[in-house]
Design a protein around this motif. Structure first.
Motif, PDB file in Angstrom:
ATOM      1  N   ASP A   3       0.857  -1.174   0.000  1.00  8.67           N
ATOM      2  CA  ASP A   3       0.000   0.000   0.000  1.00  8.67           C
ATOM      3  C   ASP A   3       0.892   1.222   0.000  1.00  8.67           C
ATOM      4  O   ASP A   3       2.114   1.125   0.163  1.00  8.67           O
ATOM      5  CB  ASP A   3      -0.943   0.022   1.199  1.00  8.67           C
ATOM      6  CG  ASP A   3      -2.211   0.851   0.928  1.00  8.67           C
ATOM      7  OD1 ASP A   3      -2.278   1.480  -0.138  1.00  8.67           O
ATOM      8  OD2 ASP A   3      -3.104   0.859   1.786  1.00  8.67           O
TER       9      ASP A   3
ATOM     10  N   SER B  18      -7.309  -6.485  -5.053  1.00 10.84           N
ATOM     11  CA  SER B  18      -7.425  -5.081  -4.666  1.00 10.84           C
ATOM     12  C   SER B  18      -8.612  -4.861  -3.732  1.00 10.84           C
ATOM     13  O   SER B  18      -9.742  -5.221  -4.058  1.00 10.84           O
ATOM     14  CB  SER B  18      -7.583  -4.208  -5.910  1.00 10.84           C
ATOM     15  OG  SER B  18      -6.431  -4.313  -6.738  1.00 10.84           O
TER      16      SER B  18
ATOM     17  N   HIS C 186      -9.875  -1.729  -2.484  1.00 10.71           N
ATOM     18  CA  HIS C 186      -9.902  -0.269  -2.469  1.00 10.71           C
ATOM     19  C   HIS C 186     -11.272   0.306  -2.105  1.00 10.71           C
ATOM     20  O   HIS C 186     -11.390   1.497  -1.831  1.00 10.71           O
ATOM     21  CB  HIS C 186      -9.479   0.284  -3.832  1.00 10.71           C
ATOM     22  CG  HIS C 186      -8.051   0.004  -4.181  1.00 10.71           C
ATOM     23  ND1 HIS C 186      -7.001   0.441  -3.401  1.00 10.71           N
ATOM     24  CD2 HIS C 186      -7.497  -0.688  -5.211  1.00 10.71           C
ATOM     25  CE1 HIS C 186      -5.860   0.051  -3.945  1.00 10.71           C
ATOM     26  NE2 HIS C 186      -6.126  -0.640  -5.034  1.00 10.71           N
TER      27      HIS C 186
ATOM     28  N   GLY D  74      -4.571  -2.257  -1.021  1.00 11.93           N
ATOM     29  CA  GLY D  74      -5.786  -1.514  -0.685  1.00 11.93           C
ATOM     30  C   GLY D  74      -6.024  -1.400   0.808  1.00 11.93           C
ATOM     31  O   GLY D  74      -5.788  -2.346   1.576  1.00 11.93           O
ATOM     32  N   TRP D  75      -6.489  -0.242   1.212  1.00 11.09           N
ATOM     33  CA  TRP D  75      -6.695   0.073   2.627  1.00 11.09           C
ATOM     34  C   TRP D  75      -7.909  -0.628   3.214  1.00 11.09           C
ATOM     35  O   TRP D  75      -8.012  -0.821   4.423  1.00 11.09           O
ATOM     36  CB  TRP D  75      -6.828   1.586   2.769  1.00 11.09           C
ATOM     37  CG  TRP D  75      -7.254   2.075   4.124  1.00 11.09           C
ATOM     38  CD1 TRP D  75      -8.363   2.819   4.414  1.00 11.09           C
ATOM     39  CD2 TRP D  75      -6.592   1.866   5.379  1.00 11.09           C
ATOM     40  NE1 TRP D  75      -8.428   3.091   5.765  1.00 11.09           N
ATOM     41  CE2 TRP D  75      -7.341   2.515   6.383  1.00 11.09           C
ATOM     42  CE3 TRP D  75      -5.437   1.197   5.749  1.00 11.09           C
ATOM     43  CZ2 TRP D  75      -6.979   2.512   7.723  1.00 11.09           C
ATOM     44  CZ3 TRP D  75      -5.072   1.179   7.093  1.00 11.09           C
ATOM     45  CH2 TRP D  75      -5.839   1.844   8.049  1.00 11.09           C
TER      46      TRP D  75
END
Length: 274
Positions: free
Chosen positions: A6, A72, A74, A96-97
């Motif tokens: 990230d 991912s 996101h 991705g957070w």
């Protein structure tokens, strides 16, 4: 092998990786943090197998060339495509957070804390500093760690949590007002090189005040060794609270008084990151 990447800051990276690590442990897999393979060399994880620059370069190259699939996360909420890749691929890049496995995080929290234990030399340096500034204090001290976050907070959330010194001082005074007769030692850490230290010392007379001015790892370690924490919503103060399950007050508004000062613990707050 799951490679986790990230672009966030240090404590964002810790929390993001920890969620993936917990999922991997539950499913008999391994996880490698791309960021801690080469950066933020303050923690035990940075010196474990697979966490070195060559692995970082190889995994980055493989993902860029399409040899390593990418899952991912996101978008908040369900990510069925990314989840399917996690289940199917033995070798995978995770980014991705919004990757979240709260219950598994808590299940493996002790292991996560051991992975992110501070290097012995860093911890010793922080403890020596704290002994030096507290050395003359004979009565029991309540350590209040205050995280002053500025810099990128001018833009994040439209500057909603970019608080002036007067706001931090008001929160500190409200905290001290609940502990009349107790010795409060305030440690003020942050990323603002223009912090008006003289104003804090003038406004908070009667309290011991220290400005550690450490690197990110040292500041995080020091805050984790306090008894109480105050700061605007931030993963930095959140991770500091995680180490020793400290009560943390996230400053949600500029106005505060003794009755509205509210503290929560990590296991609640990490589910409510903004």
């Amino acid at each position: 092998m799951l490679f986790v990447r990230d672009k966030g800051r240090m404590c964002n990276n810790i929390l993001q990786f920890a969620h993936v690590y917990a999922w991997a442990r539950e499913h008999g897999r391994r996880a490698v943090s791309m960021r801690f393979a080469y950066k933020y060399q303050y923690f035990h994880i940075c010196h474990t197998r697979w966490h070195h620059f060559a692995v970082y370069l190889l995994a980055k190259w493989a993902a860029r060339c399409g040899l390593l699939p990418v899952a991912s996360f996101h978008q908040p909420g369900s990510n069925p495509k990314a989840e399917a890749l996690l289940e199917r691929c033995k070798w995978l890049m995770v980014e991705g957070w919004e990757v979240r496995y709260y219950d598994l995080f808590l299940k493996y929290k002790d292991e996560i804390l051991r992975l992110f234990a501070f290097d012995a030399k860093l911890r010793a340096k922080v403890l020596a500093y704290m002994r030096s500034v507290e050395g003359g204090e004979t009565e029991e001290v309540i350590r209040l760690g205050v995280h002053v976050r500025r810099g990128d907070y001018q833009r994040w959330q439209g500057g909603k949590y970019l608080f002036a010194d007067d706001t931090f001082i008001a929160y500190i005074k409200a905290f001290a007002a609940q502990r009349i007769g107790k010795k409060v030692h305030v440690y003020i850490c942050g990323n603002d090189p223009t912090l008006n230290r003289a104003r804090y010392e003038t406004e908070l007379q009667g309290m011991a005040i220290s400005f550690p001015n450490g690197n990110p790892g040292e500041d995080l370690c020091l805050l984790s060794l306090c008894h109480w924490l105050i700061g605007p919503p931030s993963t930095f103060s959140l991770v500091a609270a995680m180490y020793n399950d400290l009560p943390l007050c996230w400053m949600m508004q500029p106005n505060v008084d003794e009755s509205s000062l509210s503290f929560q613990r990590f296991n609640y707050l990490f589910r409510h990151i903004l």
